[in-house]
Design a protein around this motif. Structure first.
Motif, short mmCIF file in Angstrom:
data_model
loop_
_atom_site.label_atom_id
_atom_site.label_comp_id
_atom_site.label_asym_id
_atom_site.label_seq_id
_atom_site.Cartn_x
_atom_site.Cartn_y
_atom_site.Cartn_z
N GLU A 22 0.85 -1.19 0.00
CA GLU A 22 0.00 0.00 0.00
C GLU A 22 0.88 1.24 0.00
OE1 GLU A 22 -3.58 0.40 1.72
OE2 GLU A 22 -4.09 -1.73 1.61
N SER A 23 0.52 2.20 -0.80
CA SER A 23 1.32 3.40 -0.93
C SER A 23 1.07 4.38 0.20
CB SER A 23 1.00 4.08 -2.27
OG SER A 23 1.66 5.32 -2.35
N ALA A 24 2.16 4.77 0.87
CA ALA A 24 2.04 5.82 1.89
C ALA A 24 1.99 7.18 1.21
CB ALA A 24 3.23 5.74 2.83
N GLN A 25 2.54 7.23 0.00
CA GLN A 25 2.66 8.49 -0.73
C GLN A 25 1.34 8.90 -1.40
OE1 GLN A 25 5.70 8.31 -3.77
NE2 GLN A 25 6.44 10.35 -3.25
N TYR A 26 0.60 7.91 -1.87
CA TYR A 26 -0.65 8.19 -2.60
C TYR A 26 -1.79 7.43 -1.95
CZ TYR A 26 2.87 9.37 -6.10
OH TYR A 26 3.96 9.88 -6.74
N LYS A 27 -2.92 8.12 -1.69
CA LYS A 27 -4.08 7.45 -1.10
C LYS A 27 -4.75 6.54 -2.13
CE LYS A 27 -5.41 10.80 2.45
NZ LYS A 27 -4.41 10.29 3.34
N ASN A 28 -5.33 5.44 -1.64
CA ASN A 28 -6.03 4.48 -2.50
C ASN A 28 -5.17 3.97 -3.64
OD1 ASN A 28 -8.49 4.63 -1.05
ND2 ASN A 28 -8.93 6.58 -2.08
N HIS A 29 -3.91 3.67 -3.34
CA HIS A 29 -2.99 3.18 -4.36
C HIS A 29 -2.18 2.01 -3.82
CE1 HIS A 29 -1.04 4.22 -8.27
NE2 HIS A 29 -0.20 3.34 -7.80
N VAL A 30 -2.05 0.99 -4.65
CA VAL A 30 -1.27 -0.20 -4.30
C VAL A 30 -0.18 -0.37 -5.35
CG1 VAL A 30 -1.33 -2.72 -4.12
CG2 VAL A 30 -3.19 -1.37 -3.19
N TRP A 31 1.04 -0.66 -4.87
CA TRP A 31 2.15 -1.01 -5.77
C TRP A 31 2.19 -2.53 -5.84
CZ3 TRP A 31 4.01 3.27 -7.92
CH2 TRP A 31 3.98 4.46 -7.22
N ASN A 32 2.10 -3.11 -7.03
CA ASN A 32 2.28 -4.55 -7.24
C ASN A 32 3.73 -4.75 -7.66
OD1 ASN A 32 -0.50 -5.17 -6.82
ND2 ASN A 32 -0.92 -4.45 -8.88
N ILE A 33 4.55 -5.26 -6.73
CA ILE A 33 5.98 -5.39 -6.97
C ILE A 33 6.27 -6.80 -7.48
CG2 ILE A 33 8.29 -5.17 -5.97
CD1 ILE A 33 6.63 -2.58 -5.74
N PHE A 34 6.99 -6.89 -8.59
CA PHE A 34 7.45 -8.17 -9.14
C PHE A 34 8.95 -8.25 -8.90
CE2 PHE A 34 3.52 -7.26 -11.23
CZ PHE A 34 2.93 -8.49 -11.47
N PRO A 35 9.39 -9.03 -7.87
CA PRO A 35 10.80 -9.05 -7.48
C PRO A 35 11.63 -10.11 -8.22
CG PRO A 35 9.30 -9.42 -5.61
CD PRO A 35 8.54 -9.63 -6.86
N PHE A 36 12.88 -9.71 -8.51
CA PHE A 36 13.83 -10.60 -9.18
C PHE A 36 15.20 -10.49 -8.52
CE2 PHE A 36 10.69 -9.48 -12.37
CZ PHE A 36 10.38 -10.71 -12.93
#
Length: 135
Positions: free
Chosen positions: A78-92
Protein backbone atom coordinates in the motif's frame (compact mmCIF):
# COMPACT_ATOMS: atom_id res chain seq x y z
CA UNK A 1 -8.21 1.41 -5.59
CA UNK A 2 -5.53 2.20 -8.16
CA UNK A 3 -2.54 -0.03 -8.73
CA UNK A 4 0.81 0.22 -10.47
CA UNK A 5 2.85 -2.79 -11.57
CA UNK A 6 6.55 -2.39 -10.79
CA UNK A 7 9.61 -4.61 -11.26
CA UNK A 8 12.32 -4.49 -8.61
CA UNK A 9 15.54 -6.35 -9.30
CA UNK A 10 18.55 -6.99 -7.13
CA UNK A 11 21.89 -7.84 -8.68
CA UNK A 12 24.22 -10.05 -6.69
CA UNK A 13 28.00 -10.04 -7.14
CA UNK A 14 29.61 -12.62 -4.86
CA UNK A 15 28.04 -11.88 -1.45
CA UNK A 16 27.13 -8.25 -2.20
CA UNK A 17 23.85 -6.79 -3.44
CA UNK A 18 23.56 -3.68 -5.63
CA UNK A 19 21.31 -0.87 -4.39
CA UNK A 20 20.68 2.43 -6.16
CA UNK A 21 19.83 5.85 -4.76
CA UNK A 22 16.95 7.36 -6.72
CA UNK A 23 17.75 10.82 -8.03
CA UNK A 24 15.81 13.99 -7.28
CA UNK A 25 14.68 14.01 -10.95
CA UNK A 26 12.36 10.97 -10.73
CA UNK A 27 8.61 11.37 -10.11
CA UNK A 28 8.32 9.27 -6.95
CA UNK A 29 10.45 8.04 -4.07
CA UNK A 30 13.08 10.74 -4.66
CA UNK A 31 16.48 10.23 -2.99
CA UNK A 32 15.53 6.87 -1.46
CA UNK A 33 17.56 3.69 -1.93
CA UNK A 34 16.00 0.95 -4.06
CA UNK A 35 16.72 -2.01 -6.26
CA UNK A 36 16.70 -1.57 -10.03
CA UNK A 37 13.07 -0.62 -10.52
CA UNK A 38 10.62 0.48 -13.15
CA UNK A 39 6.98 0.54 -14.13
CA UNK A 40 5.80 -2.36 -16.26
CA UNK A 41 4.65 -0.83 -19.54
CA UNK A 42 1.52 -1.97 -21.37
CA UNK A 43 3.58 -3.29 -24.31
CA UNK A 44 5.96 -5.37 -22.13
CA UNK A 45 5.46 -9.07 -22.67
CA UNK A 46 6.48 -10.13 -19.13
CA UNK A 47 7.75 -8.59 -15.90
CA UNK A 48 11.05 -10.42 -16.53
CA UNK A 49 11.45 -8.63 -19.88
CA UNK A 50 10.85 -5.26 -18.15
CA UNK A 51 13.35 -6.17 -15.39
CA UNK A 52 16.09 -6.81 -17.97
CA UNK A 53 15.28 -3.55 -19.78
CA UNK A 54 15.45 -1.56 -16.51
CA UNK A 55 18.75 -3.20 -15.53
CA UNK A 56 20.30 -2.14 -18.84
CA UNK A 57 18.82 1.38 -18.75
CA UNK A 58 19.71 2.12 -15.13
CA UNK A 59 23.06 0.31 -14.74
CA UNK A 60 24.38 -0.38 -18.24
CA UNK A 61 24.52 -4.12 -17.47
CA UNK A 62 23.67 -6.10 -20.60
CA UNK A 63 21.25 -9.05 -20.51
CA UNK A 64 24.15 -11.38 -21.45
CA UNK A 65 26.00 -10.35 -18.25
CA UNK A 66 23.23 -11.40 -15.84
CA UNK A 67 21.73 -14.70 -14.79
CA UNK A 68 18.32 -14.99 -13.13
CA UNK A 69 18.68 -16.70 -9.74
CA UNK A 70 15.16 -16.29 -8.37
CA UNK A 71 11.83 -14.57 -8.83
CA UNK A 72 8.79 -14.69 -6.57
CA UNK A 73 5.09 -13.94 -6.79
CA UNK A 74 4.16 -10.28 -6.75
CA UNK A 75 4.12 -8.46 -3.42
CA UNK A 76 1.40 -5.86 -2.84
CA UNK A 77 2.44 -2.73 -0.96
CA UNK A 78 0.00 0.00 0.00
CA UNK A 79 1.32 3.40 -0.93
CA UNK A 80 2.04 5.82 1.89
CA UNK A 81 2.66 8.49 -0.73
CA UNK A 82 -0.65 8.19 -2.60
CA UNK A 83 -4.08 7.45 -1.10
CA UNK A 84 -6.03 4.48 -2.50
CA UNK A 85 -2.99 3.18 -4.36
CA UNK A 86 -1.27 -0.20 -4.30
CA UNK A 87 2.15 -1.01 -5.77
CA UNK A 88 2.28 -4.55 -7.24
CA UNK A 89 5.98 -5.39 -6.97
CA UNK A 90 7.45 -8.17 -9.14
CA UNK A 91 10.80 -9.05 -7.48
CA UNK A 92 13.83 -10.60 -9.18
CA UNK A 93 17.31 -11.63 -8.07
CA UNK A 94 20.07 -11.79 -10.68
CA UNK A 95 23.74 -12.67 -10.54
CA UNK A 96 26.52 -10.76 -12.33
CA UNK A 97 30.29 -11.12 -12.12
CA UNK A 98 32.08 -7.81 -11.40
CA UNK A 99 29.83 -5.67 -13.61
CA UNK A 100 30.74 -2.10 -14.46
CA UNK A 101 27.91 0.18 -13.30
CA UNK A 102 26.96 3.15 -15.50
CA UNK A 103 24.07 5.03 -13.90
CA UNK A 104 21.54 6.98 -15.94
CA UNK A 105 19.64 10.07 -14.70
CA UNK A 106 17.18 8.02 -12.62
CA UNK A 107 19.74 7.28 -9.92
CA UNK A 108 22.45 9.40 -8.33
CA UNK A 109 24.54 6.80 -6.46
CA UNK A 110 25.04 3.07 -6.10
CA UNK A 111 26.45 0.81 -3.39
CA UNK A 112 27.36 -2.84 -3.15
CA UNK A 113 26.22 -3.95 0.30
CA UNK A 114 25.90 -7.07 2.43
CA UNK A 115 22.16 -7.90 2.56
CA UNK A 116 21.90 -7.23 6.32
CA UNK A 117 23.29 -3.70 5.79
CA UNK A 118 20.09 -2.64 4.00
CA UNK A 119 18.57 -1.62 7.36
CA UNK A 120 21.17 1.20 7.49
CA UNK A 121 19.70 2.90 4.39
CA UNK A 122 16.61 5.03 3.89
CA UNK A 123 14.82 2.90 1.32
CA UNK A 124 11.62 2.77 -0.68
CA UNK A 125 8.84 1.04 1.30
CA UNK A 126 9.37 -2.64 2.15
CA UNK A 127 12.70 -2.96 0.29
CA UNK A 128 14.25 -5.06 3.05
CA UNK A 129 11.25 -7.42 3.02
CA UNK A 130 11.45 -7.75 -0.78
CA UNK A 131 15.21 -8.42 -0.69
CA UNK A 132 14.99 -11.09 2.01
CA UNK A 133 12.08 -12.81 0.26
CA UNK A 134 14.54 -13.44 -2.61
CA UNK A 135 17.49 -14.66 -0.53
Amino acid sequence: MYSTNIVTSFIKNDDKILILKRSDKVKSMKCLWAGVSGIIEKNDTTPLDRAKIEIFEETGINEKEIELLKSIEQIKIESAQYKNHVWNIFPFLFKAKNPEIKLNWENSEFNWIEPNEIKNYETVPELEKILFSLL
